[in-house]
Design a protein around this motif. Sequence first.
Motif, PDB file in Angstrom:
ATOM      1  N   ALA A 141     -14.005  -9.757   5.969  1.00 23.81           N
ATOM      2  CA  ALA A 141     -14.079 -10.113   4.549  1.00 23.81           C
ATOM      3  C   ALA A 141     -12.735  -9.813   3.907  1.00 23.81           C
ATOM      4  CB  ALA A 141     -15.180  -9.307   3.862  1.00 23.81           C
ATOM      5  N   LEU A 142     -12.517 -10.399   2.736  1.00 27.40           N
ATOM      6  CA  LEU A 142     -11.322 -10.051   1.969  1.00 27.40           C
ATOM      7  C   LEU A 142     -11.395  -8.578   1.605  1.00 27.40           C
ATOM      8  CD1 LEU A 142     -11.280 -13.078  -0.503  1.00 27.40           C
ATOM      9  CD2 LEU A 142      -9.662 -12.664   1.383  1.00 27.40           C
ATOM     10  N   HIS A 143     -10.253  -7.891   1.704  1.00 23.76           N
ATOM     11  CA  HIS A 143     -10.207  -6.480   1.306  1.00 23.76           C
ATOM     12  C   HIS A 143      -9.814  -6.468  -0.172  1.00 23.76           C
ATOM     13  CE1 HIS A 143      -9.402  -2.335   1.073  1.00 23.76           C
ATOM     14  NE2 HIS A 143      -9.329  -2.110   2.372  1.00 23.76           N
ATOM     15  N   LEU A 144     -10.807  -6.475  -1.038  1.00 28.02           N
ATOM     16  CA  LEU A 144     -10.533  -6.745  -2.451  1.00 28.02           C
ATOM     17  C   LEU A 144      -9.780  -5.615  -3.147  1.00 28.02           C
ATOM     18  CD1 LEU A 144     -13.733  -8.780  -3.083  1.00 28.02           C
ATOM     19  CD2 LEU A 144     -11.399  -9.603  -3.450  1.00 28.02           C
ATOM     20  N   ASP A 145      -9.989  -4.372  -2.703  1.00 27.99           N
ATOM     21  CA  ASP A 145      -9.217  -3.281  -3.312  1.00 27.99           C
ATOM     22  C   ASP A 145      -7.734  -3.427  -2.968  1.00 27.99           C
ATOM     23  OD1 ASP A 145     -11.484  -2.307  -4.433  1.00 27.99           O
ATOM     24  OD2 ASP A 145     -11.855  -0.798  -2.873  1.00 27.99           O
ATOM     25  N   ALA A 146      -7.491  -3.770  -1.704  1.00 25.86           N
ATOM     26  CA  ALA A 146      -6.093  -3.974  -1.285  1.00 25.86           C
ATOM     27  C   ALA A 146      -5.511  -5.211  -1.973  1.00 25.86           C
ATOM     28  CB  ALA A 146      -6.008  -4.103   0.230  1.00 25.86           C
ATOM     29  N   MET A 147      -6.355  -6.210  -2.204  1.00 30.14           N
ATOM     30  CA  MET A 147      -5.876  -7.400  -2.923  1.00 30.14           C
ATOM     31  C   MET A 147      -5.476  -7.019  -4.347  1.00 30.14           C
ATOM     32  SD  MET A 147      -5.868  -9.985  -0.935  1.00 30.14           S
ATOM     33  CE  MET A 147      -5.739 -11.337  -2.079  1.00 30.14           C
ATOM     34  N   GLN A 148      -6.296  -6.193  -4.961  1.00 31.77           N
ATOM     35  CA  GLN A 148      -5.980  -5.763  -6.332  1.00 31.77           C
ATOM     36  C   GLN A 148      -4.625  -5.058  -6.363  1.00 31.77           C
ATOM     37  OE1 GLN A 148      -8.953  -3.607  -8.505  1.00 31.77           O
ATOM     38  NE2 GLN A 148      -7.614  -3.437 -10.281  1.00 31.77           N
ATOM     39  N   ALA A 149      -4.425  -4.181  -5.381  1.00 30.83           N
ATOM     40  CA  ALA A 149      -3.148  -3.451  -5.343  1.00 30.83           C
ATOM     41  C   ALA A 149      -1.987  -4.439  -5.179  1.00 30.83           C
ATOM     42  CB  ALA A 149      -3.169  -2.435  -4.200  1.00 30.83           C
ATOM     43  N   ALA A 150      -2.164  -5.432  -4.320  1.00 31.38           N
ATOM     44  CA  ALA A 150      -1.086  -6.410  -4.080  1.00 31.38           C
ATOM     45  C   ALA A 150      -0.834  -7.243  -5.337  1.00 31.38           C
ATOM     46  CB  ALA A 150      -1.444  -7.316  -2.906  1.00 31.38           C
ATOM     47  N   PHE A 151      -1.906  -7.620  -6.024  1.00 29.19           N
ATOM     48  CA  PHE A 151      -1.742  -8.415  -7.257  1.00 29.19           C
ATOM     49  C   PHE A 151      -1.037  -7.573  -8.332  1.00 29.19           C
ATOM     50  CE2 PHE A 151      -5.424 -11.764  -6.797  1.00 29.19           C
ATOM     51  CZ  PHE A 151      -4.874 -12.192  -5.604  1.00 29.19           C
ATOM     52  N   GLN A 152      -1.490  -6.328  -8.423  1.00 25.84           N
ATOM     53  CA  GLN A 152      -0.920  -5.418  -9.428  1.00 25.84           C
ATOM     54  C   GLN A 152       0.573  -5.183  -9.175  1.00 25.84           C
ATOM     55  OE1 GLN A 152      -3.203  -1.858  -9.421  1.00 25.84           O
ATOM     56  NE2 GLN A 152      -2.860  -1.467 -11.599  1.00 25.84           N
ATOM     57  N   ALA A 153       0.935  -5.205  -7.899  1.00 24.02           N
ATOM     58  CA  ALA A 153       2.346  -4.956  -7.541  1.00 24.02           C
ATOM     59  C   ALA A 153       3.230  -6.176  -7.815  1.00 24.02           C
ATOM     60  CB  ALA A 153       2.440  -4.550  -6.073  1.00 24.02           C
ATOM     61  N   GLY A 154       2.630  -7.249  -8.342  1.00 26.14           N
ATOM     62  CA  GLY A 154       3.482  -8.360  -8.792  1.00 26.14           C
ATOM     63  C   GLY A 154       3.381  -9.629  -7.976  1.00 26.14           C
ATOM     64  N   ALA A 155       2.239  -9.865  -7.323  1.00 28.28           N
ATOM     65  CA  ALA A 155       2.111 -11.128  -6.571  1.00 28.28           C
ATOM     66  C   ALA A 155       2.078 -12.302  -7.547  1.00 28.28           C
ATOM     67  CB  ALA A 155       0.842 -11.112  -5.731  1.00 28.28           C
ATOM     68  N   ARG A 156       2.601 -13.407  -7.076  1.00 24.01           N
ATOM     69  CA  ARG A 156       2.613 -14.630  -7.910  1.00 24.01           C
ATOM     70  C   ARG A 156       1.511 -15.581  -7.460  1.00 24.01           C
ATOM     71  NH1 ARG A 156       2.971 -17.268 -11.522  1.00 24.01           N
ATOM     72  NH2 ARG A 156       4.344 -19.005 -12.017  1.00 24.01           N
ATOM     73  N   VAL A 157       1.326 -15.642  -6.126  1.00 26.87           N
ATOM     74  CA  VAL A 157       0.394 -16.610  -5.531  1.00 26.87           C
ATOM     75  C   VAL A 157      -0.405 -15.917  -4.436  1.00 26.87           C
ATOM     76  CG1 VAL A 157       0.254 -18.712  -4.103  1.00 26.87           C
ATOM     77  CG2 VAL A 157       1.899 -18.606  -5.980  1.00 26.87           C
ATOM     78  N   HIS A 158      -1.672 -16.332  -4.296  1.00 28.22           N
ATOM     79  CA  HIS A 158      -2.474 -15.936  -3.125  1.00 28.22           C
ATOM     80  C   HIS A 158      -2.814 -17.210  -2.368  1.00 28.22           C
ATOM     81  CE1 HIS A 158      -6.604 -14.562  -1.423  1.00 28.22           C
ATOM     82  NE2 HIS A 158      -5.661 -14.429  -0.525  1.00 28.22           N
ATOM     83  N   LEU A 159      -2.412 -17.252  -1.098  1.00 30.84           N
ATOM     84  CA  LEU A 159      -2.757 -18.394  -0.253  1.00 30.84           C
ATOM     85  C   LEU A 159      -4.006 -18.000   0.534  1.00 30.84           C
ATOM     86  CD1 LEU A 159      -2.145 -21.194   0.760  1.00 30.84           C
ATOM     87  CD2 LEU A 159      -0.296 -20.263   2.168  1.00 30.84           C
TER      88      LEU A 159
END
Length: 390
Positions: A144-162
Amino acid sequence: MVAVEEISLAELRQRTSAKWRTYPPDVLPLPVAEMDFPIAAPVAEALHAAIRRSDLGYASPNSGLAEALAGFAARRWGWQVDPAHVTLAPEVGVAVVEVLRLLVRPGDRVVVNPPVYDSFFPWIAEVGGRLVEVPLARTSDGWALHLDAMQAAFQAGARVHLLCSPHNPTGTVHRRHDLERLAALAARYGVTVLADEIHAPLVLPGRTHHPFVSVSPEAARHGMVFTSASKAWNLAGLKCAAIVTADAATRRLLQRLPEELPWRVGQLGVLGGIAAFRAGEPWLEEVLAVLDHHRHYLAELLAAKIPAMGYRPPDASYLAWLDCRALGLGDDPSAVFLAHGRVALSPGPSFGRPGAGHARLNMATSRRILAAAVDRMATAIDGTTADWSA
Ligand SMILES: Cc1ncc(COP(=O)(O)O)c(C=O)c1O
């Protein structure tokens, strides 16, 4: 029935596509995501008819593909696609790269979830994006998507999720609540989710595909879907894909795509896609029944011949993600299978770091070829080199 059992290996070897022409003739090829099944009759008829008419000019902007796709999406997933929100491109690869060019400046972060479709990596590199890997999480029942880790990555400044949905190579069908949460995170951190849903028509019995932009208003605003008939109906060489938006802002963004893009779409791809979306469902159902059988048959074969191999039957599509780590074959077991068993699988490490010790096997073939592939892999593991050229 899709009569794959009736196609002999000799006939398959007459094909000239990448799957059949990348390796020498003694190698049994199960890498590239192409199917060995004969194509759907309505698609074949549409292509023959176009050739009979000498109808091989440029694809028309009013071809009807958007309407055909909308009809299929509504029947299949209850997803209401507005044909005015469908933008054509030659393939999902070109479409994703062109949209990334609009969204990403060199160095901007693009998140992917390895192990993931190997072409994602060069697509992001092509636009100078900075790759951020957030591996899928193992769950009690798959991945499954690791949503907590996704949040951290988004918070760190991601522009796009593929996003790969369903996910290649694990065959994971993302749960609706995970996609809803992902969309909420995308909205919160201003990330655009590019959902590659090329495998969606191939979701197998027991699971339901949720088109990303349909799961919530945030998903509609912050996402777009990339799709094509090419994977499910085996038409990759025809070059036609679609981007579907569900919001005025994402649609406006796509108006900045190169003007020439629709002119680069293949006419036969458009005609084949229309036939597939309009009349290809009976064939698709037959393929799904065969793949449903094959995913369990492969489990039986592996249990009998290579019991230490880790394998969870996929929930979608025809790719088997094989965990070879208990077999001691190193980071790239496909090299051992190729050298000693003369069977070609896709190398696990090409799907990102979590792919080490894994290999991907393409099950869209006959029972006979599947059984032969597992025999060859078992021989390779035994360390003996068999002569398979006969
Ligand atoms: C997830 C995914 N996206 C895209 C593609 C390739 O699509 P296209 O040929 O339209 O670029 C593949 C091919 O296997 C795939 O698995």
